[in-house]
Design an enzyme around this catalytic site. Sequence first.
Site, PDB file in Angstrom:
ATOM      1  N   SER A 270     -40.851  14.883 -62.514  1.00  0.00           N
ATOM      2  CA  SER A 270     -40.105  13.639 -62.716  1.00  0.00           C
ATOM      3  C   SER A 270     -39.552  13.153 -61.388  1.00  0.00           C
ATOM      4  O   SER A 270     -40.063  13.512 -60.325  1.00  0.00           O
ATOM      5  CB  SER A 270     -38.996  13.852 -63.750  1.00  0.00           C
ATOM      6  N   ASN A 271     -38.531  12.327 -61.404  1.00  0.00           N
ATOM      7  CA  ASN A 271     -37.942  11.794 -60.172  1.00  0.00           C
ATOM      8  C   ASN A 271     -36.456  11.531 -60.378  1.00  0.00           C
ATOM      9  O   ASN A 271     -35.924  11.754 -61.461  1.00  0.00           O
ATOM     10  CB  ASN A 271     -38.678  10.516 -59.736  1.00  0.00           C
TER      11      ASN A 271
END
Length: 227
Positions: free
Chosen positions: A33-34
């Site tokens: 993810s981020n």
Amino acid sequence: KKAPEAKQDWQGKTFIITAGPTREAIDPVRYISNHSSGKMGYALAEAAAHAGAKVILVSGPTQLPTPTGVQRVDVETTEQMLNAVQQQLPNCDVFIGCAAVSDYRVAEVASQKIKKEQNNQPPQLKLVQNPDILQQVASSEKPPFTVGFAAETENLKANALRKLERKQLQMIVANDVSQVGLGFNSDSNNAIILSKDSEQSLPTMSKHDMAIAIIDAIAKRYFNTTA
Ligand code: CTP
Ligand code: CA
């Protein structure tokens, strides 16, 4: 002297806004993810709803409360986000892609937790590219007014203009994410709003204020008014 507020009436119009990160599973306990917090997308949803629009917020995992008057659809993966967007698209007048969509996902998600013992060396994750939600919306049969974001760490304007062109967007908000404390996962932002024939620089301001400025810029274009 303050410029008169361009109050456009979005009554009867529907926005779809994507927000937050997407999350791609590696195995049952791990993901890619981020750092997106979702704050910009949620602020946009709030501002559009405040201006009278019906707002569907398609959101990846965030810690944020749903803004008043906004219909929220929770998703996790990019595929789920794309499906949710496609389902709502027939009634959409304005689409804003504000989500930090994971560009890649793991080719094959392990059904059980990956164990060190089974691997003599670190596992090699094979990645495949995710569909581009924004691009698919912009090239759909009856595309809405389509607004993208461009998160860049270098060549801000040139890279954003390339995305505007490549994805056939009406507008793109170019975001310099190289500065610590701005953009990703922070409360304020600075940006350039670009379209084919216009450019508007927004100074550093809160995401709340920036959302109002962006909705305003969309209104000017969408309703084809000059201010
Ligand atoms: N976007 C999307 N679906 C993707 C990737 C991006 O809808 N699979 C949207 C984002 O929501 C944003 C815009 O496309 O509005 C640009 O995202 P960005 O990550 O800046 O650009 P990319 O086209 O993914 O290119 P790169 O990451 O290589 O800069
Ligand atoms: Ca990307």
